[in-house]
Motif scaffolding. Structure first.
Motif, mmCIF file in Angstrom:
data_model
loop_
_atom_site.group_PDB
_atom_site.id
_atom_site.type_symbol
_atom_site.label_atom_id
_atom_site.label_comp_id
_atom_site.label_asym_id
_atom_site.label_seq_id
_atom_site.Cartn_x
_atom_site.Cartn_y
_atom_site.Cartn_z
ATOM 1 N N VAL A 203 0.828 -1.205 0.000
ATOM 2 C CA VAL A 203 0.000 0.000 0.000
ATOM 3 C C VAL A 203 0.864 1.257 0.000
ATOM 4 O O VAL A 203 0.585 2.214 -0.734
ATOM 5 N N VAL A 401 -7.063 4.813 -0.666
ATOM 6 C CA VAL A 401 -6.500 3.477 -0.876
ATOM 7 C C VAL A 401 -6.616 2.647 0.396
ATOM 8 O O VAL A 401 -7.003 1.474 0.370
ATOM 9 N N ASN A 402 -6.307 3.253 1.533
ATOM 10 C CA ASN A 402 -6.369 2.492 2.787
ATOM 11 C C ASN A 402 -7.799 2.160 3.203
ATOM 12 O O ASN A 402 -8.037 1.135 3.841
ATOM 13 N N PHE A 405 -8.446 -0.841 0.703
ATOM 14 C CA PHE A 405 -7.510 -1.941 0.437
ATOM 15 C C PHE A 405 -7.945 -3.255 1.095
ATOM 16 O O PHE A 405 -8.077 -4.280 0.423
ATOM 17 N N SER A 406 -8.170 -3.236 2.395
ATOM 18 C CA SER A 406 -8.515 -4.490 3.080
ATOM 19 C C SER A 406 -9.860 -5.017 2.607
ATOM 20 O O SER A 406 -10.068 -6.235 2.501
ATOM 21 N N LEU A 409 -9.209 -6.597 -0.690
ATOM 22 C CA LEU A 409 -8.402 -7.810 -0.517
ATOM 23 C C LEU A 409 -9.286 -8.993 -0.111
ATOM 24 O O LEU A 409 -9.207 -10.082 -0.681
ATOM 25 N N TRP A 424 -11.639 -7.355 7.600
ATOM 26 C CA TRP A 424 -11.324 -6.112 6.893
ATOM 27 C C TRP A 424 -11.410 -4.901 7.826
ATOM 28 O O TRP A 424 -11.566 -3.773 7.391
ATOM 29 N N SER A 427 -9.586 -1.441 7.238
ATOM 30 C CA SER A 427 -10.176 -0.394 6.385
ATOM 31 C C SER A 427 -11.077 0.544 7.183
ATOM 32 O O SER A 427 -11.267 1.709 6.794
#
Lengths: 607, 303
Positions: A203, A401-402, A405-406, A409, A424, A427
């Motif tokens: 990341v 993005v953060n 991201f999770s 994913l 997750w 996030s």
């Protein structure tokens, strides 16, 4: 704009952290021991004993056999949190006797979880003002499942806190290089908390490299290109070894003196040399890259040093660790009437479950915040959007993005989907932060529309915040301590979720709802089968005075006098087996949350 | 006007947040109205105790509202499982639907689509708190002349083959018939795709052998209904063998199959059958995870 919070906001952040810690501690007693937690309790106790051995007989404690014996149990997860749990239990419960055993283990979990509101306020107040920071901090913990997870001596909430900490420090370090070593240290601690943290470089690297590239002059860019070439050379070298040796061969032949070690040392050495050169020749670019350099240097060191289990066999045990999580078993999970047992899982699962489990008054600002962020970020890429809606910039991208991201994913159809929202969680603080901005905009708009004075505007903001957070607060209070059963208004609450065919609960902690009845209706020697409650949890309920000590755990309904069955769609057979063994389909009592059966208790019919 | 519009636009985000928060609060405040009290359930139990007849059954709507079990007469069957609206409940001429339609997201469409066909209301609904108790005449009900589980003690059970080897009989061990080659048969409650069923619980023999269950004398019937399914989580596991079921009766031979990975019951109905023996043979190439729940019933016309 300075990225440092004001002294007042630091104090507010500290107060939020303390408040969180106190609230978690005050509400801890009712929270049952989830299946994993009792395993971590046991592991923590075992590790604490190793520390005692280290103190008294260091040579013995540091030997390979003793380390293996002490740390082999539950080596699926690194040691940081389990060590903290063990030390805290040893000190506060065993030595001082101030708290019950469970609270002794859990105190560090509260402290680490308390980092989240602290950091959210520190960050939010700098980005968008005090109002945004406060709202972000409060809204994160007023989500029922977040509040529940924050109580547990597990790793999901701690890694969410560590993730936030690393990203926050990274952001600070991009401006002030003094934060770079702290970023590296925090990254090491994050790695030592849970494996999610291994994705942090994925990341953050693009941000650091891009920022350094933008800040660099020609010489700095040459150095950066050199670093890129070194990294590519390593990847190529690794690929070559993989082709020659295969995946298993690569792992099995990795020793201290091996081509693999050579490649790794060459990479680290060349990157370190190039980083030093960058520092000398282009300090502005180095500042941007410094947090990544610190993460690269300190992270692996902290991770290795903190975990004695790795000391003598770093390669094969790390390989096992990665392999375990890369090939994790899929537990059954109910989703809209289907029991999901194996991939591929529905692509929308994570988004849908997030929306259905959060209180709706939090879903709205979080969603609006996420949409705004990505529209602004798109504005950086598409000029027409940028002109119409504005542009993002590095911080906006970092948050966007953060925040995703999770979630993305875990959305991958091949990734295990059990565990509610906990997988997750990293996030969610970012979504809370973005919700803080939306609240701030709404409150500012309200004050402006009503032409309020500053003082009245503040009062209006407090009233608005209270109103928006109230449904989340009442939902959290209502469902506590059964957080894994919580559903928001979009699902129709807990009963709506049952009708939709969603997972009723998991992790077995809801059994606490029937323990008082079992206590009152048992005799010494009564054999009790607590379905899905593992033996360690059974022991923990007894030693924490939540279950009488003179009842005996039964292995199944066949040899039980009382059975408490957890309602899971995939476990219907086991309730039916109780009917068969006990000769009745009529429960004696149960835990029914908003009418939904959660734990159903049967008593064996008299012969 | 422009000024008002501008102010409204400025305040719109706050208004949206307030509206959503009020919706959330409103939802939470009204939700408890959907929850029956213990007294409501006791009133339902009283009403059922007064009006029930042999063969009655209670169906819960929504299917998960099983708190009712705590209160309803213990000898009155209560049906509540995911997918129960499609259950024919053919042994029950009258179904008492205990509904709570105040609950959010009550699956009414499913109820109308799957339960109501062939059922007609057989009395006035009674409202007891948020609960509604409505009797339905079950148009899918059939007379059951004989069920294999009731004839369990008369069954001749053995393991046959492969090839021409002589059949090896099974022996009673407690309530179970224990057979060679790890096979066994008993009457027990088990789950087939969330449905609790009292059935013949069969562990088929290993080595490709066949388990034979013979009922020497069975009555005439309009039809034989054979239902077989793999229990619990063993059903969905991919890569498992099929289970073959061969039913021989005076009506002839019918063959059915539970495919590997199939969840739920496989149903086969034969034409009218004269009195005589029934023989059910069960074979699977590999009995691992093929725990089979079997129901075989001789059906008559409507009760």
């Amino acid at each position: 704009m300075s990225r440092a919070p004001t002294p007042l906001d630091r104090r507010i952040a500290l107060a939020l952290g303390i408040l969180t810690f106190v609230v978690l501690w005050a509400t801890e007693r009712a929270v049952g021991f989830v299946r994993d937690e009792s395993v971590y309790f046991a592991a923590a106790e075992q590790f604490a004993r190793w520390w005692a051995v280290l103190f008294h007989r260091p040579a013995s404690a540091l030997s390979d056999p003793v380390i293996t014996q002490a740390f082999d149990f539950n080596h699926e997860h690194p040691m940081l949190m389990k060590s903290l749990y063990g030390w805290s239990h040893a000190l506060f419960a065993q030595t001082l006797g101030w708290v019950r055993p469970a609270a002794g283990f859990r105190l560090p979990a509260f402290a680490v979880a308390a980092l989240i509101p602290t950091l959210l306020h520190l960050w939010g107040s700098v980005l968008w003002g005090r109002r945004a920071g406060l709202f972000a901090a409060l809204c994160f913990f007023l989500a029922p499942r977040h509040f529940f997870n924050a109580h547990l001596s597990c790793f999901d909430m701690p890694v969410a806190a560590m993730w936030l900490l690393v990203v926050y420090l990274f952001w600070r370090a991009e401006e002030d290089v003094r934060f770079a070593p702290w970023t590296g240290l925090a990254f090491g601690l994050a790695l030592a908390t849970k494996h999610n943290a291994f994705f942090l470089p994925v990341v953050l690297t693009p941000f650091g490299v891009l920022a350094a590239w933008r800040a660099a002059g020609p010489e700095g860019r040459n150095t950066l290109l050199g670093m890129g070439r070194a990294a590519l050379a390593f990847v190529g070298y690794l690929a070559l070894l993989l082709v020659v040796q295969g995946r298993d061969g690569l792992v099995q032949s990795w020793q201290l003196l091996s081509p693999q070690t050579f490649g790794l040392v060459a990479l680290v050495a060349s990157l370190a040399v190039l980083a030093l050169r960058l520092r000398q020749r282009d300090p502005a670019a180095f500042v941007r890259l410094a947090p990544l350099v610190a993460m690269g240097l300190l992270g692996p060191v902290v991770f290795y040093v903190h975990w004695p289990w790795l000391w003598y066999h770093p390669v094969d045990r790390l390989a096992w660790y990665f392999d375990f999580h890369a090939t994790h078993v899929h537990y059954a999970w109910t989703y809209f009437g289907d029991v999901l047992r194996a991939p591929p899982f529905p692509l929308a699962y994570v988004f849908v479950v997030t929306a259905l489990t959060l209180p709706v008054s939090l879903v709205l600002p979080m969603t609006a915040g996420l949409v705004r962020t990505w529209v602004l970020n798109l504005g950086d890429l598409v000029p027409a959007i940028g002109r119409r809606f504005g542009r993002g910039g590095q911080t906006e991208w970092l948050l966007g993005v953060n925040a995703l991201f999770s979630i993305l994913l875990i959305s991958h159809p091949e990734v295990p989907h059990f565990g509610g929202v906990k997988h997750w969680l990293p996030s969610m603080p970012f979504l809370a932060l973005l919700a803080g901005r939306e609240f701030d905009r709404a409150a500012a708009g309200l004050s402006s529309a009503l032409r309020l004075t500053a003082r009245r505007g503040t009062l209006a903001s407090v009233a608005l915040g209270g109103l928006v957070l109230l449904p989340a607060f009442t939902l959290t209070v209502h469902v506590h301590p059964y957080g894994t059963s919580a559903y928001g208004e979009l699902a129709g609450g807990i009963p709506g979720a049952a009708s939709l065919g969603l997972q009723r609960q998991f992790w077995s902690n809801n059994v606490t709802g029937v323990l008082p009845w079992i206590d009152a209706n048992s005799r010494p020697g009564t054999r009790v089968w607590l379905h899905e409650v593992n033996g360690l949890s059974f022991r923990d309920y007894q030693r924490n005075e939540m279950l009488r000590k003179d009842v005996i755990p039964a292995g199944g309904p066949e040899d039980a006098d009382l059975a408490a069955v957890q309602y899971h769609q995939e476990f219907r057979e086991q309730e039916v087996q109780v009917w068969q063994a006990f000769g009745t389909w009529v429960p004696s009592t149960g835990l029914y949350l908003d009418e939904t059966p959660q734990v159903v208790v049967y008593r064996r019919s008299a012969p | 006007m422009n000024e008002t519009a501008h102010r409204l636009r400025t305040a719109a985000p706050a208004l949206a947040l307030m509206l959503v928060a009020l919706f959330g609060l409103g939802f939470q405040l009204q939700l408890p109205r959907a929850f029956p009290s213990d007294g409501d359930y006791r009133a339902v139990a009283g009403a059922l105790a007064a009006a029930r007849a042999p063969g009655d059954v209670v169906l819960l709507h929504p299917w998960w509202t099983e708190r009712a079990r705590l209160f309803l007469p213990p000898d009155l069957p209560v049906v509540g499982y995911l997918g129960d609206t499609t259950d024919d409940l053919l042994e029950h001429p009258r179904i008492w639907v205990l509904a709570n339609e105040r609950l959010p997201r009550t699956p009414d469409t499913d109820f109308r689509r799957n339960f109501l066909p062939d059922r007609r209301q057989a009395g006035e609904p009674r409202q007891l708190g948020p609960l509604t108790l409505t009797p339905y005449r079950n148009g899918r009900a059939r007379k059951v002349a004989l069920s294999l589980i009731d004839a369990f003690d008369r069954l001749e059970i053995s393991v046959e083959g492969p090839g021409e080897t002589a059949a090896q009989p099974c022996r009673r061990s407690g309530a179970r018939m224990q057979c060679p080659f790890d096979a066994s048969v008993e009457v027990a409650w088990h789950e087939v795709l969330y449905q609790p069923v009292r059935c013949l619980y069969v562990l088929p023999p290993s080595g490709g052998r066949t388990l034979s269950l013979k009922l020497p004398e069975a009555p005439a019937a309009e039809a034989l209904l054979l239902e077989a399914g793999i229990t619990w989580e063993h059903a969905w596991i991919p890569g498992r063998s099929d289970v073959l079921l061969r039913l021989e009766s005076p009506a002839g031979t019918s063959i059915s199959k539970i495919p590997g990975g199939r969840e739920g019951f496989v149903r086969t109905e034969t034409p009218a059958v004269a009195p005589g023996p029934w023989t059910l043979r069960i074979t699977t190439a590999n009995p691992h995870d093929r725990q089979t729940c079997v129901r075989l019933r001789a059906l008559g016309g409507p009760p």
